[in-house]
Design a protein around this motif. Structure first.
Motif, PDB file in Angstrom:
ATOM      1  N   ILE A 434       0.852  -1.186   0.000  1.00 19.28           N
ATOM      2  CA  ILE A 434       0.000   0.000   0.000  1.00 19.28           C
ATOM      3  C   ILE A 434       0.886   1.233   0.000  1.00 19.28           C
ATOM      4  O   ILE A 434       1.602   1.494   0.976  1.00 19.28           O
ATOM      5  N   PRO A 435       0.883   2.017  -1.067  1.00 23.41           N
ATOM      6  CA  PRO A 435       1.784   3.171  -1.152  1.00 23.41           C
ATOM      7  C   PRO A 435       1.344   4.296  -0.215  1.00 23.41           C
ATOM      8  O   PRO A 435       0.208   4.301   0.277  1.00 23.41           O
ATOM      9  N   PRO A 436       2.218   5.262   0.046  1.00 21.39           N
ATOM     10  CA  PRO A 436       1.828   6.413   0.874  1.00 21.39           C
ATOM     11  C   PRO A 436       0.704   7.209   0.220  1.00 21.39           C
ATOM     12  O   PRO A 436       0.618   7.296  -1.006  1.00 21.39           O
ATOM     13  N   ALA A 437      -0.134   7.797   1.038  1.00 21.25           N
ATOM     14  CA  ALA A 437      -1.221   8.636   0.534  1.00 21.25           C
ATOM     15  C   ALA A 437      -0.671  10.001   0.122  1.00 21.25           C
ATOM     16  O   ALA A 437       0.332  10.474   0.667  1.00 21.25           O
ATOM     17  N   PRO A 438      -1.310  10.672  -0.848  1.00 20.82           N
ATOM     18  CA  PRO A 438      -0.902  12.040  -1.179  1.00 20.82           C
ATOM     19  C   PRO A 438      -1.022  12.942   0.045  1.00 20.82           C
ATOM     20  O   PRO A 438      -1.902  12.757   0.886  1.00 20.82           O
ATOM     21  N   ARG A 439      -0.128  13.905   0.136  1.00 17.11           N
ATOM     22  CA  ARG A 439      -0.201  14.867   1.238  1.00 17.11           C
ATOM     23  C   ARG A 439      -1.363  15.823   0.986  1.00 17.11           C
ATOM     24  O   ARG A 439      -1.837  15.962  -0.135  1.00 17.11           O
ATOM     25  N   ALA A 460      -9.933   7.077  -7.306  1.00 14.85           N
ATOM     26  CA  ALA A 460     -10.194   6.214  -6.156  1.00 14.85           C
ATOM     27  C   ALA A 460     -10.511   4.800  -6.608  1.00 14.85           C
ATOM     28  O   ALA A 460     -10.016   3.818  -6.046  1.00 14.85           O
ATOM     29  N   GLY A 461     -11.363   4.692  -7.637  1.00 20.91           N
ATOM     30  CA  GLY A 461     -11.823   3.384  -8.084  1.00 20.91           C
ATOM     31  C   GLY A 461     -10.754   2.502  -8.676  1.00 20.91           C
ATOM     32  O   GLY A 461     -10.946   1.284  -8.789  1.00 20.91           O
ATOM     33  N   ALA A 462      -9.629   3.069  -9.072  1.00 27.87           N
ATOM     34  CA  ALA A 462      -8.528   2.246  -9.574  1.00 27.87           C
ATOM     35  C   ALA A 462      -7.900   1.414  -8.467  1.00 27.87           C
ATOM     36  O   ALA A 462      -7.192   0.425  -8.738  1.00 27.87           O
ATOM     37  N   LEU A 463      -8.110   1.816  -7.210  1.00 27.82           N
ATOM     38  CA  LEU A 463      -7.645   1.070  -6.031  1.00 27.82           C
ATOM     39  C   LEU A 463      -6.134   0.910  -6.006  1.00 27.82           C
ATOM     40  O   LEU A 463      -5.604  -0.107  -5.556  1.00 27.82           O
ATOM     41  N   GLU A 464      -5.446   1.933  -6.493  1.00 26.97           N
ATOM     42  CA  GLU A 464      -3.982   1.895  -6.469  1.00 26.97           C
ATOM     43  C   GLU A 464      -3.403   2.760  -5.357  1.00 26.97           C
ATOM     44  O   GLU A 464      -2.380   2.401  -4.768  1.00 26.97           O
ATOM     45  N   THR A 465      -4.033   3.891  -5.081  1.00 28.06           N
ATOM     46  CA  THR A 465      -3.505   4.858  -4.111  1.00 28.06           C
ATOM     47  C   THR A 465      -4.550   5.139  -3.040  1.00 28.06           C
ATOM     48  O   THR A 465      -5.703   5.418  -3.363  1.00 28.06           O
ATOM     49  N   PRO A 466      -4.165   5.095  -1.763  1.00 27.64           N
ATOM     50  CA  PRO A 466      -5.123   5.432  -0.707  1.00 27.64           C
ATOM     51  C   PRO A 466      -5.121   6.934  -0.432  1.00 27.64           C
ATOM     52  O   PRO A 466      -4.222   7.651  -0.848  1.00 27.64           O
ATOM     53  N   LEU A 467      -6.140   7.393   0.277  1.00 26.68           N
ATOM     54  CA  LEU A 467      -6.136   8.733   0.840  1.00 26.68           C
ATOM     55  C   LEU A 467      -6.069   8.626   2.355  1.00 26.68           C
ATOM     56  O   LEU A 467      -6.614   7.687   2.944  1.00 26.68           O
ATOM     57  N   SER A 468      -5.430   9.600   2.988  1.00 31.94           N
ATOM     58  CA  SER A 468      -5.378   9.646   4.450  1.00 31.94           C
ATOM     59  C   SER A 468      -6.529  10.501   4.965  1.00 31.94           C
ATOM     60  O   SER A 468      -7.304  11.074   4.200  1.00 31.94           O
ATOM     61  N   GLU A 469      -6.615  10.613   6.295  1.00 34.30           N
ATOM     62  CA  GLU A 469      -7.653  11.438   6.905  1.00 34.30           C
ATOM     63  C   GLU A 469      -7.554  12.888   6.462  1.00 34.30           C
ATOM     64  O   GLU A 469      -8.568  13.598   6.379  1.00 34.30           O
ATOM     65  N   PHE A 470      -6.347  13.352   6.135  1.00 33.53           N
ATOM     66  CA  PHE A 470      -6.179  14.748   5.713  1.00 33.53           C
ATOM     67  C   PHE A 470      -6.702  14.987   4.299  1.00 33.53           C
ATOM     68  O   PHE A 470      -7.085  16.099   3.952  1.00 33.53           O
ATOM     69  N   GLY A 471      -6.725  13.943   3.479  1.00 36.94           N
ATOM     70  CA  GLY A 471      -7.205  14.090   2.108  1.00 36.94           C
ATOM     71  C   GLY A 471      -8.688  13.858   1.945  1.00 36.94           C
ATOM     72  O   GLY A 471      -9.307  14.388   1.023  1.00 36.94           O
ATOM     73  N   CYS A 472      -9.280  13.054   2.851  1.00 34.09           N
ATOM     74  CA  CYS A 472     -10.681  12.670   2.646  1.00 34.09           C
ATOM     75  C   CYS A 472     -11.645  13.333   3.618  1.00 34.09           C
ATOM     76  O   CYS A 472     -12.858  13.208   3.453  1.00 34.09           O
ATOM     77  N   GLN A 473     -11.161  14.036   4.632  1.00 32.53           N
ATOM     78  CA  GLN A 473     -12.060  14.624   5.621  1.00 32.53           C
ATOM     79  C   GLN A 473     -13.056  15.575   4.960  1.00 32.53           C
ATOM     80  O   GLN A 473     -12.695  16.406   4.141  1.00 32.53           O
ATOM     81  N   GLY A 474     -14.327  15.417   5.296  1.00 38.32           N
ATOM     82  CA  GLY A 474     -15.371  16.259   4.728  1.00 38.32           C
ATOM     83  C   GLY A 474     -15.933  15.730   3.426  1.00 38.32           C
ATOM     84  O   GLY A 474     -16.980  16.196   2.965  1.00 38.32           O
ATOM     85  N   LEU A 475     -15.261  14.766   2.805  1.00 34.38           N
ATOM     86  CA  LEU A 475     -15.717  14.171   1.553  1.00 34.38           C
ATOM     87  C   LEU A 475     -16.121  12.720   1.821  1.00 34.38           C
ATOM     88  O   LEU A 475     -16.125  12.276   2.963  1.00 34.38           O
ATOM     89  N   GLU A 476     -16.445  11.976   0.784  1.00 36.85           N
ATOM     90  CA  GLU A 476     -16.988  10.643   1.007  1.00 36.85           C
ATOM     91  C   GLU A 476     -16.846   9.785  -0.238  1.00 36.85           C
ATOM     92  O   GLU A 476     -16.628  10.283  -1.345  1.00 36.85           O
ATOM     93  N   VAL A 477     -16.959   8.480  -0.022  1.00 35.04           N
ATOM     94  CA  VAL A 477     -17.082   7.511  -1.108  1.00 35.04           C
ATOM     95  C   VAL A 477     -18.265   6.610  -0.775  1.00 35.04           C
ATOM     96  O   VAL A 477     -18.715   6.556   0.369  1.00 35.04           O
ATOM     97  N   ASP A 478     -18.761   5.896  -1.771  1.00 32.19           N
ATOM     98  CA  ASP A 478     -19.855   4.966  -1.494  1.00 32.19           C
ATOM     99  C   ASP A 478     -19.345   3.750  -0.726  1.00 32.19           C
ATOM    100  O   ASP A 478     -19.966   3.311   0.244  1.00 32.19           O
TER     101      ASP A 478
END
Length: 575
Positions: A434-439, A460-478
């Motif tokens: 699992i690679p590092p998430a973008p800053r 997101a759907g490519a499932l190659e790169t994760p996001l951290s809490e700093f990248g996804c806070q306030g947003l969402e996925v199904d």
């Protein structure tokens, strides 16, 4: 069934459209939620396709038919359904409630295009409460304008209850009817993703250049720090009379103010000072629990102190606040504007309509937010009890990353979004592929993650790169795949917070840092709208940073709290 008269091919856009209809029925149409749903795309002159009915999560894979095979396709679908459940008549189908829940990006697009919050809601109790709060906020703004007064509104609610949606309603729809309005957020990824989505959609709808569309969107949704840098040091009043402060409980103290703006004032005090230059103003503070993930964020107490200070200086602001904001408690994760027995030194009126008690994000699991709170509070027995009251498991659990990705791929059909999430402190997950998430300042990468289709490797759907809490806070996925790290382990019947100090993990003793790490996982665990799978690595006996026993204990705790093993779920139910 989607009919394409005269079509000779099964176009990808038509496939996605048909799948989207089927999944919308499964997710939002009450009577359909207990039924087998078969999406059929009929291209009248299209090639013959072999008929295979494969079902995942109550929805079959798309079936392609033409004018000669359609009758047989319908018969096969009817036979498959008839084996599973009693017949359904059209009157019952027609009368059943349909309660769509838009994503925050979809809602922003609709509001910006001219719709109202009532036009895009679900039509249930949670939606009615949201509309009541929206109406109460509009009343408060209009009264402040009529009376030429300074007003602060505090709106509280659980994660996913619709607070940001309320802010968008004021910023994007209400701004056309009254004074200039803007939604401010210190969450740079959220601002970037929303403005990019609005600009792209507006350019397509109106044919204006995207750059001009983006300038318009950026006037309505602004970066909080940029707003203060522009206005805090000057003497001119800002153009906006109505400001919405998203995640106001994350306001920073005077120490951070000195570091960021060279002004030793807390963020609340700086905002009140800026808006004081106007002849009237309304500041709407949206307040949620357990989202503080940075040092210097001191919650509602800072707002109470700032309001007391400006009142003592002879510049009192009137305050309308949800009861939860006034006195604090679990709904705001701590103290409120006032200490328990403290009397207000500023005009304060409680407004019950300013609290949102129901989550609309997890539309298929209304108790999910409460379950997350129990889990992270270490109350695994209570979490397990609550999970038994849920219609679906709070999350699935797997020790195999490929299994987690396969589950996410199955559920990204019909335009549903799916992605990997991980804590910023889980840096040893790289050993599990699992690679590092973008800053958080890598905005383009985060924008692509949320806005591009799964066929784009950056998405997101490519499932190659994760996001951290700093990248996804306030947003969402199904559908979210949470990759659990070694920074939060279950140890001796409680959560153990750790930080990597290479080459070893070190126990975190600072209570504030512990709270931030738990809140990071709270953010991750509340990002999914429809379902979550948690991946806990197996570890490696030869790697002291990935001890298998520690990870096994954590996985067992999650299972005990109500997470259902993904393997057993698949053996008993294809979805």
């Amino acid at each position: 069934m989607e009919l394409k008269v005269g079509a000779t091919r099964y176009e990808s856009g038509d496939r996605q459209q048909t799948e989207g209809y089927a999944h919308a029925l499964r997710d939002f149409h009450e009577v359909s939620q207990s039924r087998l749903i078969v999406p059929i795309l009929c291209a009248e002159k299209g090639p013959r396709r072999a008929l295979h009915l494969k079902v995942t999560g109550q929805v079959a894979d798309l079936v392609e038919a033409n004018e000669t095979t359609l009758a047989g396709t319908l018969t096969a679908a009817a036979n498959a359904s008839g084996q599973l459940q009693d017949p359904l008549d059209w009157q019952e189908f027609e009368a059943s409630s349909y309660r769509p829940t838009p994503t925050i990006i979809e809602a922003a697009r609709d509001l910006y295009a001219g719709h109202r919050i009532a036009d895009i809601g679900r039509g249930d109790a949670a939606d009615e409460a949201l509309q009541r709060t929206a109406a109460a906020l509009r009343e408060a703004v209009e009264r402040a304008e009529q009376r030429r007064e300074k007003l602060v509104c505090f709106v509280t609610g659980a994660p996913g209850a619709g607070k940001t949606l309320l802010g968008l309603d004021l910023a994007l729809a209400h701004r056309r009817d009254t004074a200039p309005t803007a939604l401010l957020s210190g969450n740079r990824p959220l601002v970037h993703v929303l403005t990019e989505a609005l600009a792209t959609d507006t350019a397509k709808r109106t044919q204006i250049p995207k750059e001009k569309a983006k300038q318009q969107a950026e006037a309505a949704i602004q970066n909080l720090l940029g707003y203060l840098r522009e206005h805090a040091g000057g003497a001119q009043p800002p153009p906006e009379h109505v400001i919405i402060f998203d995640e106001a409980q994350r306001a920073w103290n005077a120490e951070v103010g000195l570091k960021l703006l060279k002004r030793q004032q807390s963020e609340p005090l700086q905002f009140l000072s800026v808006l004081d230059r106007l002849d009237w103003a309304c500041l709407v503070c949206l307040v949620g629990p357990g989202q503080e993930i940075n040092r210097g964020e001191e919650g509602l107490t800072l707002w109470g102190e700032a309001l007391s200070q400006v009142a003592a200086d002879g510049r009192p602001w009137r305050v309308l606040a949800a009861p939860q904001a006034a006195r604090g408690g679990p709904d705001v994760s701590g103290a409120g504007l006032l200490e328990t027995h403290q009397e207000a030194t500023f005009p304060l009126e409680e407004e019950p309509r300013f609290h949102l008690g129901n989550s609309i994000r997890a539309f298929r699991n209304e108790f999910h937010g409460k379950w997350v709170s129990l889990l992270l509070n270490g109350q695994v027995d209570e979490a397990r009890q609550l999970s038994r009251e849920m219609k679906a498991p709070p999350a699935y659990l797997t020790r195999d990353l490929l299994e987690a990705k396969a589950w996410l791929r199955q559920h990204r059909r019909g335009g549903r979004s799916a992605g990997l999430l991980t804590s910023s402190g889980a840096i040893r997950l790289v050993a599990d592929g699992i690679p590092p998430a973008p800053r958080s300042n890598e905005l383009s990468a985060i924008g692509h993650w949320f806005l591009q289709p799964f066929t784009d490797f950056r998405s997101a759907g490519a499932l190659e790169t994760p996001l951290s809490e700093f990248g996804c806070q306030g947003l969402e996925v199904d559908y979210a795949g949470i990759c659990w790290g070694g920074d939060l382990l279950w140890h001796e019947e409680k959560w153990l917070v750790r930080k990597m100090q290479s080459p070893h993990w070190r126990k975190v003793k600072d209570e504030e840092a512990q709270r931030f790490r738990l809140n990071s996982y709270r953010v991750l665990l509340t990002r999914a709208r429809a379902g979550t799978v948690i991946y806990v690595p197996r570890g490696d006996v030869d790697d002291p940073t990935r001890i298998p026993k520690e990870l096994d204990t954590t996985a067992h705790a999650l299972e005990h709290a109500g997470c259902q093993p993904l393997e057993s779920a698949r053996s008993s139910n294809p979805g």
